[in-house]
Design a protein around this motif. Structure first.
Motif, PDB file in Angstrom:
ATOM      1  N   GLU A   1     -13.684  -5.264  -0.908  1.00  0.00           N
ATOM      2  CA  GLU A   1     -14.587  -5.509  -2.112  1.00  0.00           C
ATOM      3  C   GLU A   1     -15.878  -4.556  -0.956  1.00  0.00           C
ATOM      4  N   GLY A   2     -16.437  -3.942  -1.672  1.00  0.00           N
ATOM      5  CA  GLY A   2     -17.769  -3.250  -1.155  1.00  0.00           C
ATOM      6  C   GLY A   2     -17.594  -2.040  -0.545  1.00  0.00           C
ATOM      7  N   VAL A   3     -16.432  -2.032  -0.399  1.00  0.00           N
ATOM      8  CA  VAL A   3     -15.739  -0.715   0.738  1.00  0.00           C
ATOM      9  C   VAL A   3     -16.269   0.656   0.238  1.00  0.00           C
TER      10      VAL A   3
ATOM     11  N   THR B   1     -22.991  -0.632   5.880  1.00  0.00           N
ATOM     12  CA  THR B   1     -23.061   0.502   4.948  1.00  0.00           C
ATOM     13  C   THR B   1     -21.993   0.494   4.123  1.00  0.00           C
ATOM     14  N   GLY B   2     -20.776  -0.043   4.137  1.00  0.00           N
ATOM     15  CA  GLY B   2     -19.246  -0.412   3.399  1.00  0.00           C
ATOM     16  C   GLY B   2     -18.165   0.903   4.077  1.00  0.00           C
ATOM     17  N   HIS B   3     -18.508   1.366   5.395  1.00  0.00           N
ATOM     18  CA  HIS B   3     -17.924   2.890   5.394  1.00  0.00           C
ATOM     19  C   HIS B   3     -17.413   2.199   6.795  1.00  0.00           C
ATOM     20  N   ALA B   4     -16.678   1.204   6.945  1.00  0.00           N
ATOM     21  CA  ALA B   4     -15.676   0.838   8.198  1.00  0.00           C
ATOM     22  C   ALA B   4     -15.305   0.101   7.379  1.00  0.00           C
ATOM     23  N   VAL B   5     -14.118  -0.397   8.102  1.00  0.00           N
ATOM     24  CA  VAL B   5     -12.673  -1.928   8.318  1.00  0.00           C
ATOM     25  C   VAL B   5     -12.424  -1.727   9.596  1.00  0.00           C
ATOM     26  N   ASP B   6     -12.232  -2.875   9.304  1.00  0.00           N
ATOM     27  CA  ASP B   6     -11.080  -3.424  10.755  1.00  0.00           C
ATOM     28  C   ASP B   6      -9.849  -4.168  10.228  1.00  0.00           C
TER      29      ASP B   6
END
Length: 127
Positions: A14-16, A65-70
């Motif tokens: 959520e928010g990504v 900014t919601g431009h990355a995930v782990d």
């Protein structure tokens, strides 16, 4: 074997940015290694705490900014940190990104601090 994202992973997306969410959702369908989303969107406060703890080196994280995930590899339902698993995860993420025509950067390809769990949309394409 086909894997699926669990409720916690979906909540962490959520928010990504929707393009990155699309990549993650496609990658789970084609990955040879199951995975979970450990982090997506971060608050500035969370990022500041990670920097203070030495777990991150920048306040310019794409997570803010919601431009990355782990992502974390799962083997028999347990999180594993073995580097070869992350190369396989990266293969699935890169294949999904290519299929969807969405540019993607993997922290494992970085020259200095390699970050196997980290995937982000490039600054150049997503300022």
């Amino acid at each position: 074997m086909t894997f699926a994202l669990g409720a916690k992973s979906l909540a962490r997306l959520e928010g990504v940015h929707p393009d990155l969410v699309r990549v993650v959702k496609r990658a789970i369908e084609i990955t040879p290694v199951d995975f979970t989303v450990t982090e997506g969107l971060r608050t500035v406060e969370r990022q500041r705490a990670l920097v203070a703890a030495g777990a991150s080196q920048t306040m310019k994280s794409r997570h803010i900014t919601g431009h990355a995930v782990d992502l974390a590899a799962l083997v028999l339902g347990e999180v594993r940190w073995d580097w070869p698993l992350y190369a396989k995860l990266a293969g699935a993420m890169k294949a999904a990104a290519k299929e969807l025509a969405i540019p993607l950067e993997w922290g494992g390809d970085w020259k200095s601090l390699k970050d196997g769990p980290h995937f982000q949309l490039p600054w150049a394409n997503y300022p």
